[in-house]
Design an enzyme around this catalytic site. Structure first.
Site, PDB file in Angstrom:
ATOM      1  N   THR A  44       0.826  -1.207   0.000  1.00 20.07           N
ATOM      2  CA  THR A  44       0.000   0.000   0.000  1.00 20.07           C
ATOM      3  C   THR A  44       0.860   1.256   0.000  1.00 20.07           C
ATOM      4  OG1 THR A  44      -1.701  -1.160   1.260  1.00 20.07           O
ATOM      5  CG2 THR A  44      -1.806   1.231   1.255  1.00 20.07           C
ATOM      6  N   TYR A 107     -13.141  -4.347  -2.705  1.00 19.35           N
ATOM      7  CA  TYR A 107     -14.269  -3.910  -3.521  1.00 19.35           C
ATOM      8  C   TYR A 107     -15.287  -5.021  -3.788  1.00 19.35           C
ATOM      9  CZ  TYR A 107     -17.027  -1.356  -6.921  1.00 19.35           C
ATOM     10  OH  TYR A 107     -18.060  -0.737  -7.570  1.00 19.35           O
ATOM     11  N   TYR A 133      -2.902 -10.084   4.618  1.00 22.68           N
ATOM     12  CA  TYR A 133      -2.893  -8.657   4.944  1.00 22.68           C
ATOM     13  C   TYR A 133      -4.327  -8.215   5.191  1.00 22.68           C
ATOM     14  CZ  TYR A 133      -1.978  -3.610   4.137  1.00 22.68           C
ATOM     15  OH  TYR A 133      -1.884  -2.232   4.237  1.00 22.68           O
ATOM     16  N   ARG A 138      -9.300  -0.133   4.130  1.00 21.84           N
ATOM     17  CA  ARG A 138      -9.050   0.072   2.694  1.00 21.84           C
ATOM     18  C   ARG A 138      -9.835  -0.910   1.821  1.00 21.84           C
ATOM     19  NH1 ARG A 138      -4.711   3.309   1.000  1.00 21.84           N
ATOM     20  NH2 ARG A 138      -3.386   4.073   2.682  1.00 21.84           N
ATOM     21  N   LYS A 161      -0.383  -9.758   8.440  1.00 22.72           N
ATOM     22  CA  LYS A 161      -0.188  -8.350   8.784  1.00 22.72           C
ATOM     23  C   LYS A 161      -1.558  -7.836   9.218  1.00 22.72           C
ATOM     24  CE  LYS A 161       0.844  -3.765   6.919  1.00 22.72           C
ATOM     25  NZ  LYS A 161       1.161  -2.949   5.703  1.00 22.72           N
ATOM     26  N   ILE A 203       5.058  -4.395  10.197  1.00 20.81           N
ATOM     27  CA  ILE A 203       5.277  -3.964   8.815  1.00 20.81           C
ATOM     28  C   ILE A 203       4.907  -2.493   8.811  1.00 20.81           C
ATOM     29  CG2 ILE A 203       4.576  -4.241   6.418  1.00 20.81           C
ATOM     30  CD1 ILE A 203       4.201  -7.216   6.975  1.00 20.81           C
TER      31      ILE A 203
END
Length: 293
Positions: A44, A107, A133, A138, A161, A203
């Protein structure tokens, strides 16, 4: 995959908008010199969503070729299209990465079985370890804890993560997953709290500009010097907060440019940081000695 501080490294751009590979090499060497424990490339913070596939793979190749096995290189190759995620992952493995970071498919917002099949399909396509992740802010969805527990039994899916910021969720992962499944904090403001429940590191975004301090925070905790680790977390907290007053990686790139790293701008739709937010960021940078008062 690693213990300590993995940097979610930015992707530097030239004024023309192209990837600045010479600067990327310079940044990676800076991290190795300053005790960063792993390079997480094309994530990202690396603006991977605006890189073409050719750029994406070229950036990964640059990282692998520069590191030369000195520390692990983990490549973000996630997608909301499973086929595309497989293609990127297979190519990244060919380039020599040590592992892959796989974001929740965004999405589409699939169901439980879709999540399992997505991650397992990518895992089956490669022979290197995968870190999940989870970043619902997001992607629009949280990986359910029972899905994480199920996936943790896959020998190629070795960790997560965790970037929801929800400590209760992280505690459940720690409780339900076996000790070989590693958790990394995906939030710089709770590195120490995450370590307290069994995380093996972070991270990190702040590590882009403060690599040694971020490494030290984890290292001190794992060596039993919890108070020193806690004090470092608390000392950096206002600056870390300032790095997220606008969407990451807008503030970290601004901070790096303010300190002379010359990493270039952003790709639209990300845009230059507002004047007010820049002033707040600079103020916090002065307080911790990154800028002169």
């Amino acid at each position: 995959m690693f213990t300590g501080s993995g940097v979610a490294i930015i992707t530097p751009f030239k004024k023309t908008g192209e990837v600045n590979f010479e600067k990327l090499v310079e940044l990676i060497e800076f991290h190795i010199e300053n005790k960063t424990d792993s390079i997480i490339i094309t994530g990202t913070t690396g603006e991977a969503s605006t890189l073409s596939d050719d750029e994406h793979l070229a950036v990964i190749k640059c990282a692998v070729d520069t590191v030369k096995g000195r520390i692990p290189v983990i490549a973000g190759t996630g997608s909301n299209d499973t086929r595309h995620g497989i293609e990127l992952s297979v190519e990244a493995e060919k380039l020599g990465v040590d592992g892959l970071l796989q974001v929740t498919p965004y999405y589409n917002k699939t169901n439980r079985e879709g999540l399992i099949r997505h991650f397992e399909s990518i895992a089956e396509s490669v022979n290197i370890p995968i870190i999940l992740y989870n970043v619902p802010g997001r992607t629009g969805m949280n990986i359910p804890v029972d899905v994480v527990a199920h996936l943790s039994k896959n020998e190629k899916i070795v960790g997560i993560k965790e970037a929801s910021g929800n400590i209760s969720y992280a505690v459940e992962i720690a409780r339900l997953c076996n000790e070989n499944f590693v958790m990394y904090s995906g939030n710089d403001d709770i590195i120490v709290p995450m370590l307290s429940i069994g995380s093996k590191g972070v991270i990190s975004v702040v590590a882009n500009i403060m690599p040694k301090e971020t490494h030290d925070m984890v290292d001190l905790f794992l060596k039993g010097e919890v108070e020193k680790s806690r004090d470092l977390q608390l000392h950096l907290k206002p600056f870390i907060d300032a790095l997220f007053i606008e969407t990451n990686p807008i503030p970290i790139k601004k901070a790096m440019n303010l300190t002379g790293f010359e990493v270039g701008g952003l790709r639209l739709p990300l845009y230059e940081m507002s004047e007010g937010a820049t002033a707040k960021l600079a103020e916090e940078m002065k307080k911790i000695g990154l800028l002169k008062g």
